[in-house]
Structures are given as structure tokens and as C-alpha cells.
Design an enzyme around this catalytic site. Sequence first.
Site, PDB file in Angstrom:
ATOM      1  N   HIS A 166      46.880  46.778  47.771  1.00  0.00           N
ATOM      2  CA  HIS A 166      45.805  47.225  47.073  1.00  0.00           C
ATOM      3  C   HIS A 166      45.853  47.962  45.825  1.00  0.00           C
ATOM      4  O   HIS A 166      45.022  48.279  44.995  1.00  0.00           O
ATOM      5  CB  HIS A 166      44.834  48.173  48.051  1.00  0.00           C
ATOM      6  N   ASP A 359      39.235  25.657  49.352  1.00  0.00           N
ATOM      7  CA  ASP A 359      39.657  24.344  49.930  1.00  0.00           C
ATOM      8  C   ASP A 359      41.003  24.053  49.515  1.00  0.00           C
ATOM      9  O   ASP A 359      41.210  23.915  48.338  1.00  0.00           O
ATOM     10  CB  ASP A 359      38.318  23.541  49.483  1.00  0.00           C
TER      11      ASP A 359
END
Length: 417
Positions: A166, A359
Site C-alpha cells: 500500500h 478481462d
Amino acid sequence: MGEIRFISTATVSQRRKPNESTQRIDLNPWELRYLLFVPIQKGVLFRKPTQDQQMTNIIHHLKTSLERTLDLFYPLAGRLGTTVNGDDDTTCFFIDCNGAGVPFIHASADGVTVGDILDPVYVPRIVYSFFPLNETWNYHGVSEPLLAVQVTELEDGIFIGCTMNHVVADGTSFWHFFNSWSEISRGSDINISQSPVFERGLWWVPFIITDPGEGFLAALKAKANAEKGTNQISSLQALLAHLWRSVTRNRRLREDEETVHAIPVGMRPRIDPPLPQQYLGAAIQGGRVKMKAGELLELSLGHTAWQINQMISTFTHISATNFFESWAKNPKPMSPVILTIGNVLLMRNSPRFNVYGTDFGWGRPVAVRSGGGNKFDGMIIIFEGSEEGSIDIEACLSPATLESMVDGAEFMDVVSI
């Protein structure tokens, strides 16, 4: 439910070395304050591709497309570096773009199906084992990878989980990477729609430290704005207010008990000049709204949503400048312990992230899930919904609170689980 079986582990890195001028990337206070936090863990679930696509070929393709993606996102293949100031023994952290590599793990969850993940109301615990680098903290990035990937085979599906430090990325950067990897996997090579930006400009200098649907959302937004006599309250602000009120009511707090809603505020468009959306790094500040439980429940939804709206509006270029100057004088990394004290509701992630655009070439995901890190009573994770205009919510609440919410009309009349 089944168990995880690890099949192989490889290390993937970029093919080209970065320029000497970009070998080191200094970190700013927005990023350094996450040193004591856990990494981001998010992943997407797919139906298994058709039989003519062998799993070995899929794994090879994902590795090679990841390698090409890291040519663009090369800091993620590095580690955190440190230098020690001999005058006062303080330490400076930065990103060392040394190409140490990204672990790529191939695993199998024997006997586990897509339905086993999608159907239960509660997230099955096996989902947490779909992510690498569990029990790792961001400051471990000096020796541990800044990014790790695990591809887990299910009986009829594939789960791709990523763990990302992070300190080097926020949610916007995380999903920018994930979307770009899938875009390259579909055949875009390195000509992706949005290349990452690493330049810090004048802002960045080194610092020293020791499923509701669209109709419901529209109605909730209209209700909140009408109650407050404004048109400035967004759908997300109205939804967060509704959740806060519902959770507080079902926690059965005393009227004089204070409750806090912590909300990350994206700073990219709020500074002058604005940061590009494809900026690779953490550019968020934490905002908080505090209210007594009695006030929160007695006053209207619109009142609560307006408090959230006004808190967010205080985050400006000036407030960011003040934060940087203050942090430089007194650096304090955040500790997740403070989030578990008191009646806190913490939002993470955003419905604006393009989850279902990830995708890889065999269709859009059927679901998104998060890892097991930093889960506590009050964590609310917001995702784009699988249906256009909808939002998915992963709520981490005590069993008593959650059961009370499920039994009540206030919450269940507007959501499906």
C-alpha cells in the site's frame, strides 16, 4: 471445503531496466504513512475457459503478459529501499526499482467450485488462501516483494489474486495495474490505454521518518438531497450515510456514545495542478466524520449524508499542502490499531474502480473478493457491482450486528444478499 494445493512458484520481472534517473523513486507523506499498514489484497473470479484452452497454456500466457506489464509498471518489481541519516539516526524510505521480481504462484483449490464462492452469504475462509503474502506488512517491503500474484484453479473457475504494497499504490493504482495487465493479456502488448506516471513534480520530496441496484441508489440520493434541500449529495455519500445509520442502530449503542465514519478521499483531482489518474502511487488522505449515536439516528439521512459531503469538501490543494508541511515536521505513520478502537466504520476501495473490465481474454469476471488482511468489526469494502449501476458491499461486522441488520427492514428492504 477443499484445501489449497500449491503447484509451482516463479519469479517474474520486467524485461527492460529502468533509466538511472528513475532507479529510485522517493515517497511522499500520503505513501509513507502506510508503512505500518497491511498491503492491498484484491482478486477476481472467472468461469474456467473452454476446454481447448489448457491450464498450462493459460498460466504461461499470464506470466508472459505480466512480464510485459511490468515493463510499464516496473516499480512494482522492486523493493523498498532505505538510507540512514548518520547525523540523527533517522531512516528515509524510497522505492528501489531493482527488478528483484514478482512472485507468481500457481495453486489449485481441489473440490472448490465457483458456486462455493458465490453462493454463501459469508465469505468462505478459503478465499483468504487465494492471496499471497498473507501476514505481511507494508514495511516488510524492504525484503519482501511489493507485488505478488496467485492464480488458483477451481473445479470450474479461476481466481486471480494480487497482493500489492500500500506504500507504493492506492486503490486507483491497484486497479490501473490490474486493468492494464488484462488489456495486455488480450493482445494490446505495451500500447495500453493509460500508461502509468511516476513523476512527483514539485509535490514529491523525500521525507525522513523513524449489492444495491441503480434504482435504489437513485432513490436514496434523491431522498438525502430532498431532506437537506440541496443537490450536492452524491449517490455514494447517501449510501455511506445509510450504512452508517443502519450499522449504528444495530450495534445498539447508547445515545451519548460517539461513532466515527472514516472515509478515504482521493486527492488526484483535488490538488493544483491535478495529478493524472494513471499516477502510480498512493494519493489519498483519510477523512473522518464523528457523531453521537443519538444524533446520527434521530436526525435525517440527509443530515448524515451532508456531514459526509462537507467533510470531503474540506480536502483541497491548501489542505494537502498543510498536511505535507505538518507531516514533514512530525512524521507519524498510521497504525491499524486506531481503527479497531471504538465504534468505527471504515470505508475502503471505491465503486469507481473498473473491476469488471479486468478481462484477460476469456471473458469478464463473475465476482471480486478481498484478502484476509486488516479485517475488523466495521470494515466496509465497496466494489463496482456486476450489474451496470449497482454496487457490491463486503461488510466485516460482528455476528450480532449483522444478524440484527438481516432481521430488520431498514437494511434488507434496500439490498439483496
